[in-house]
Enzyme design. Sequence first.
Site, PDB file in Angstrom:
ATOM      1  N   ARG A 254       6.236 -11.880  10.658  1.00 15.91           N
ATOM      2  CA  ARG A 254       7.143 -11.026   9.885  1.00 15.91           C
ATOM      3  C   ARG A 254       6.660  -9.593   9.670  1.00 15.91           C
ATOM      4  O   ARG A 254       7.407  -8.764   9.159  1.00 15.91           O
ATOM      5  CB  ARG A 254       7.483 -11.643   8.521  1.00 15.91           C
ATOM      6  CG  ARG A 254       8.326 -12.892   8.599  1.00 15.91           C
ATOM      7  CD  ARG A 254       9.168 -13.062   7.350  1.00 15.91           C
ATOM      8  NE  ARG A 254       8.379 -13.186   6.146  1.00 15.91           N
ATOM      9  CZ  ARG A 254       8.892 -13.052   4.918  1.00 15.91           C
ATOM     10  NH1 ARG A 254      10.175 -12.758   4.763  1.00 15.91           N
ATOM     11  NH2 ARG A 254       8.125 -13.193   3.859  1.00 15.91           N
ATOM     12  N   ASP A 255       5.427  -9.259  10.028  1.00 16.64           N
ATOM     13  CA  ASP A 255       4.969  -7.871   9.867  1.00 16.64           C
ATOM     14  C   ASP A 255       4.035  -7.486  11.009  1.00 16.64           C
ATOM     15  O   ASP A 255       2.980  -6.896  10.796  1.00 16.64           O
ATOM     16  CB  ASP A 255       4.265  -7.703   8.519  1.00 16.64           C
ATOM     17  CG  ASP A 255       4.148  -6.231   8.102  1.00 16.64           C
ATOM     18  OD1 ASP A 255       4.921  -5.398   8.623  1.00 16.64           O
ATOM     19  OD2 ASP A 255       3.299  -5.921   7.248  1.00 16.64           O
ATOM     20  N   LEU A 256       4.460  -7.824  12.222  1.00 13.89           N
ATOM     21  CA  LEU A 256       3.653  -7.510  13.400  1.00 13.89           C
ATOM     22  C   LEU A 256       3.781  -6.020  13.705  1.00 13.89           C
ATOM     23  O   LEU A 256       4.872  -5.497  13.863  1.00 13.89           O
ATOM     24  CB  LEU A 256       4.145  -8.333  14.595  1.00 13.89           C
ATOM     25  CG  LEU A 256       3.256  -8.347  15.832  1.00 13.89           C
ATOM     26  CD1 LEU A 256       1.969  -9.120  15.551  1.00 13.89           C
ATOM     27  CD2 LEU A 256       4.001  -8.973  17.010  1.00 13.89           C
TER      28      LEU A 256
ATOM     29  N   THR B 261       8.312  -2.484   7.723  1.00  9.74           N
ATOM     30  CA  THR B 261       7.477  -1.489   8.372  1.00  9.74           C
ATOM     31  C   THR B 261       8.391  -0.779   9.355  1.00  9.74           C
ATOM     32  O   THR B 261       8.765  -1.343  10.378  1.00  9.74           O
ATOM     33  CB  THR B 261       6.279  -2.117   9.097  1.00  9.74           C
ATOM     34  OG1 THR B 261       5.480  -2.821   8.151  1.00  9.74           O
ATOM     35  CG2 THR B 261       5.432  -1.036   9.752  1.00  9.74           C
TER      36      THR B 261
END
Length: 252
Positions: A49-51, A89
Amino acid sequence: MENKSLDNFIFDKSLLSQLNWSKRFDIILGIARGLLYLHQDSRHKVIHRDLKAGNILLDKDMNPKISDFGVARIFGDDTDSHTRKVVRTYGYMSPEYAMDGVFSVKSDVFSFGVLVLEIVSGRKNRGMYSSGEQTSLLSHDRALCGHRGQTWKLWREGNAVSLLDEAVAGAGTFQGSEVLRCVQVGLLCVQERPEDRPHMAAVFLALGNPGAVLPQPRHPGYCTDRGSASTDGGWSSTCTTNDLTVTVVEGR
């Protein structure tokens, strides 16, 4: 880690030249292998979810390690999930996650595709902001993307090799077919519709097999900066950078 994170190299002109094409390709393969393990080979399916480049650590041999699982989710099937707190992000989020809070393994695939294009180009995909002042590798507007144009337009013009970072292109030590394959895989991963994006098993196979026949990508997805609506009339949004997380919650 000895070499800190990937973003320290690909977004720093003084360090960028240390990453030749061979090393960049190895990093892309390493990230793909790690994400494949999370999605398919681990005991429980993990959606990161935040690569992003800041969450890819590099050891002393420049081998990539996926890090920061603070917002990861574990699943036992392929069902999509929803959330009212979107971890943001900018530039790496898939449209369905950014706009509707819907996430799945295909959300990670989208982020991986952005990473591939950033590693190839040495440029950051900053996303589409409402002000229109930020550049974007995925934007449909060439004017937003500098002198090299944006990825989708270059691909359709048959000139995707020109996306390659000038530091690598100038050295002349790259394989054009390998660069093209990476760009094509990256574009397949950032397609607008989640169902059009490949799973990581197919991505890893395509990257490691020069003879693989790949489909033509459809246009990429990107989004403007706006909050996600929630069912109770309010919305919540979390914006992350490499150094700071800010959460804003508004009532009804």
